[in-house]
Design a protein around this motif. Structure first.
Motif, mmCIF file in Angstrom:
data_model
loop_
_atom_site.group_PDB
_atom_site.id
_atom_site.type_symbol
_atom_site.label_atom_id
_atom_site.label_comp_id
_atom_site.label_asym_id
_atom_site.label_seq_id
_atom_site.Cartn_x
_atom_site.Cartn_y
_atom_site.Cartn_z
ATOM 1 N N MET A 252 0.789 -1.238 0.000
ATOM 2 C CA MET A 252 0.000 0.000 0.000
ATOM 3 C C MET A 252 0.821 1.287 0.000
ATOM 4 S SD MET A 252 -3.123 -1.253 0.160
ATOM 5 C CE MET A 252 -4.028 -2.682 0.755
ATOM 6 N N LEU A 253 2.084 1.232 0.426
ATOM 7 C CA LEU A 253 2.833 2.471 0.680
ATOM 8 C C LEU A 253 3.044 3.300 -0.580
ATOM 9 C CD1 LEU A 253 4.445 4.186 2.745
ATOM 10 C CD2 LEU A 253 6.461 2.847 2.122
ATOM 11 N N VAL A 254 3.499 2.684 -1.641
ATOM 12 C CA VAL A 254 3.782 3.414 -2.884
ATOM 13 C C VAL A 254 2.459 3.628 -3.617
ATOM 14 C CG1 VAL A 254 5.067 3.438 -5.040
ATOM 15 C CG2 VAL A 254 6.076 2.395 -3.000
ATOM 16 N N SER A 255 1.932 4.843 -3.528
ATOM 17 C CA SER A 255 0.605 5.134 -4.065
ATOM 18 C C SER A 255 0.532 6.573 -4.536
ATOM 19 C CB SER A 255 -0.460 4.916 -2.976
ATOM 20 O OG SER A 255 -0.322 5.906 -1.963
ATOM 21 N N ASP A 256 -0.570 6.897 -5.239
ATOM 22 C CA ASP A 256 -0.821 8.282 -5.636
ATOM 23 C C ASP A 256 -0.987 9.172 -4.408
ATOM 24 O OD1 ASP A 256 -0.717 7.508 -8.256
ATOM 25 O OD2 ASP A 256 -2.893 7.453 -8.546
ATOM 26 N N ASP A 257 -1.476 8.591 -3.305
ATOM 27 C CA ASP A 257 -1.658 9.377 -2.080
ATOM 28 C C ASP A 257 -0.311 9.860 -1.540
ATOM 29 O OD1 ASP A 257 -4.276 8.705 -2.417
ATOM 30 O OD2 ASP A 257 -4.567 7.865 -0.411
ATOM 31 N N LEU A 258 0.686 9.001 -1.585
ATOM 32 C CA LEU A 258 2.021 9.385 -1.117
ATOM 33 C C LEU A 258 2.584 10.520 -1.967
ATOM 34 C CD1 LEU A 258 4.508 8.932 0.682
ATOM 35 C CD2 LEU A 258 5.243 7.151 -0.919
ATOM 36 N N THR A 259 2.447 10.393 -3.281
ATOM 37 C CA THR A 259 2.927 11.438 -4.196
ATOM 38 C C THR A 259 2.221 12.758 -3.925
ATOM 39 O OG1 THR A 259 3.320 9.740 -5.881
ATOM 40 C CG2 THR A 259 3.252 12.039 -6.625
ATOM 41 N N GLU A 260 0.890 12.687 -3.737
ATOM 42 C CA GLU A 260 0.093 13.894 -3.494
ATOM 43 C C GLU A 260 0.449 14.526 -2.157
ATOM 44 O OE1 GLU A 260 -2.913 16.924 -3.486
ATOM 45 O OE2 GLU A 260 -1.654 15.943 -4.989
ATOM 46 N N ALA A 261 0.650 13.713 -1.116
ATOM 47 C CA ALA A 261 0.990 14.245 0.206
ATOM 48 C C ALA A 261 2.323 14.994 0.170
ATOM 49 C CB ALA A 261 1.049 13.106 1.226
ATOM 50 N N ILE A 262 3.305 14.439 -0.521
ATOM 51 C CA ILE A 262 4.616 15.089 -0.619
ATOM 52 C C ILE A 262 4.518 16.380 -1.439
ATOM 53 C CG2 ILE A 262 6.957 14.848 -1.535
ATOM 54 C CD1 ILE A 262 6.711 11.818 -0.856
ATOM 55 N N SER A 263 3.772 16.332 -2.555
ATOM 56 C CA SER A 263 3.602 17.526 -3.395
ATOM 57 C C SER A 263 2.904 18.640 -2.625
ATOM 58 C CB SER A 263 2.790 17.184 -4.654
ATOM 59 O OG SER A 263 3.453 16.258 -5.454
ATOM 60 N N ALA A 264 1.842 18.288 -1.911
ATOM 61 C CA ALA A 264 1.091 19.286 -1.151
ATOM 62 C C ALA A 264 1.964 19.916 -0.065
ATOM 63 C CB ALA A 264 -0.157 18.657 -0.544
ATOM 64 N N TYR A 265 2.793 19.092 0.579
ATOM 65 C CA TYR A 265 3.670 19.609 1.640
ATOM 66 C C TYR A 265 4.689 20.593 1.069
ATOM 67 C CZ TYR A 265 6.927 19.667 5.565
ATOM 68 O OH TYR A 265 7.735 20.071 6.597
ATOM 69 N N THR A 266 5.308 20.239 -0.040
ATOM 70 C CA THR A 266 6.325 21.125 -0.621
ATOM 71 C C THR A 266 5.711 22.386 -1.209
ATOM 72 O OG1 THR A 266 6.225 19.874 -2.704
ATOM 73 C CG2 THR A 266 7.902 19.211 -1.104
ATOM 74 N N GLN A 267 4.453 22.282 -1.675
ATOM 75 C CA GLN A 267 3.771 23.439 -2.272
ATOM 76 C C GLN A 267 2.953 24.229 -1.255
ATOM 77 O OE1 GLN A 267 1.500 21.874 -5.595
ATOM 78 N NE2 GLN A 267 3.289 20.777 -6.411
#
Length: 276
Positions: A252-267
């Motif tokens: 489950m770890l590698v997901s679109d949610d992980l990508t989105e969470a990191i993008s939202a944090y940096t942005q």
């Protein structure tokens, strides 16, 4: 949305991921009828499978959360058992009846979505069975609790004796179950049965909504995974629990949610996750 005799499902506020499941027999203080035990698992399964649902808030309509199992339900089970002439077959039927009732309460844990109990007024007997199966519990100052079954000449059998010790500690659970005494919302907080107390039902409704909406805004994969791993780890050793979560996250770890969470944090913006 399906209609129930003993329950009501409300999406509140509209378009949110928070759905309210209300015990809805206020004239009977939400005592648990035979219909409840049939309807409750169906309601939770429908919420579990609905992609619009992120969090379920469980509460009671009227002046009380739940007064326990309806005595007519209890009487009908007792009568049907005593009417049998074969002690073995009567006992086997009673065991199936108890397992049926237990299954309705356990459906809270089967629901992948977090279930938050919002408790006001009475939470007695079967009400305690229900809230101990919930993931998070809040109550009002005027809430009161009782593991009441011993006063009805019954050994509590719907989950309190299994779940309560892990929440409040073995010694506290033993004392509460043997005495059947009434205890207050503030004592429930001291024992760890509830996480927070509110001054009124209105305050609790607002506070629980904020908590539920906060959880609903998080990654549904992470939220459902956290619930699943915590429940499973309850029955495992530390090494087994660590192995289980490693296996879970490997899927489950590698997901679109992980990508989105990191993008939202940096942005520096709020993340937006897809429905589950």
């Amino acid at each position: 949305m399906e209609k129930f005799k003993t329950l009501e499902i409300v999406q509140k506020p509209p378009n949110s991921g928070v759905f309210h499941l209300n015990l809805n027999r206020p004239s009977h203080r939400n005592a648990l009828s035979r219909d409840f035990f049939s309807e409750f698992p169906k309601a939770l399964a429908s919420l579990d499978q609905n992609p619009d649902v992120n969090v379920v808030v469980l509460s009671g309509a009227g002046a009380h959360f739940c007064a326990g199992i309806d005595l007519t339900t209890l009487g009908s089970i007792s009568d049907s058992t005593l009417s049998g002439s074969d002690r073995g077959r009567s006992g086997e039927k009673l065991r199936r009846d108890i397992k049926f009732l237990q299954d309705a309460v356990t459906s809270i844990e089967r629901c992948r979505k977090p279930v938050i109990a919002a408790i006001h007024g009475a939470c007695i007997g079967g009400g305690v069975d229900i809230v101990t199966a919930c993931d998070v519990r809040f109550c009002t100052e005027d809430a009161f609790f009782s593991v009441k079954e011993v006063d009805l000449a019954i050994t509590a059998d719907l989950g309190s004796l299994q779940r309560l010790p892990a929440i409040v500690g073995y010694g506290h659970a033993m004392e509460l179950a043997l005495t059947g005494r009434r205890f207050s919302g503030s004592e429930a907080k001291d024992l760890g049965l509830v996480s927070r107390i509110f001054g009124s039902k209105e305050e609790m409704d607002r506070g629980v909504t904020l908590v539920a909406e906060g959880i609903a805004s998080k990654s549904p994969l992470a939220v459902t995974g956290t619930k699943a791993v915590l429940l499973r780890s309850r029955d495992l050793s530390l090494d087994q629990g660590l192995d289980y979560v490693a296996t879970w996250n490997s899927a489950m770890l590698v997901s679109d949610d992980l990508t989105e969470a990191i993008s939202a944090y940096t942005q520096k913006r709020n993340p937006v996750f897809s429905k589950l």
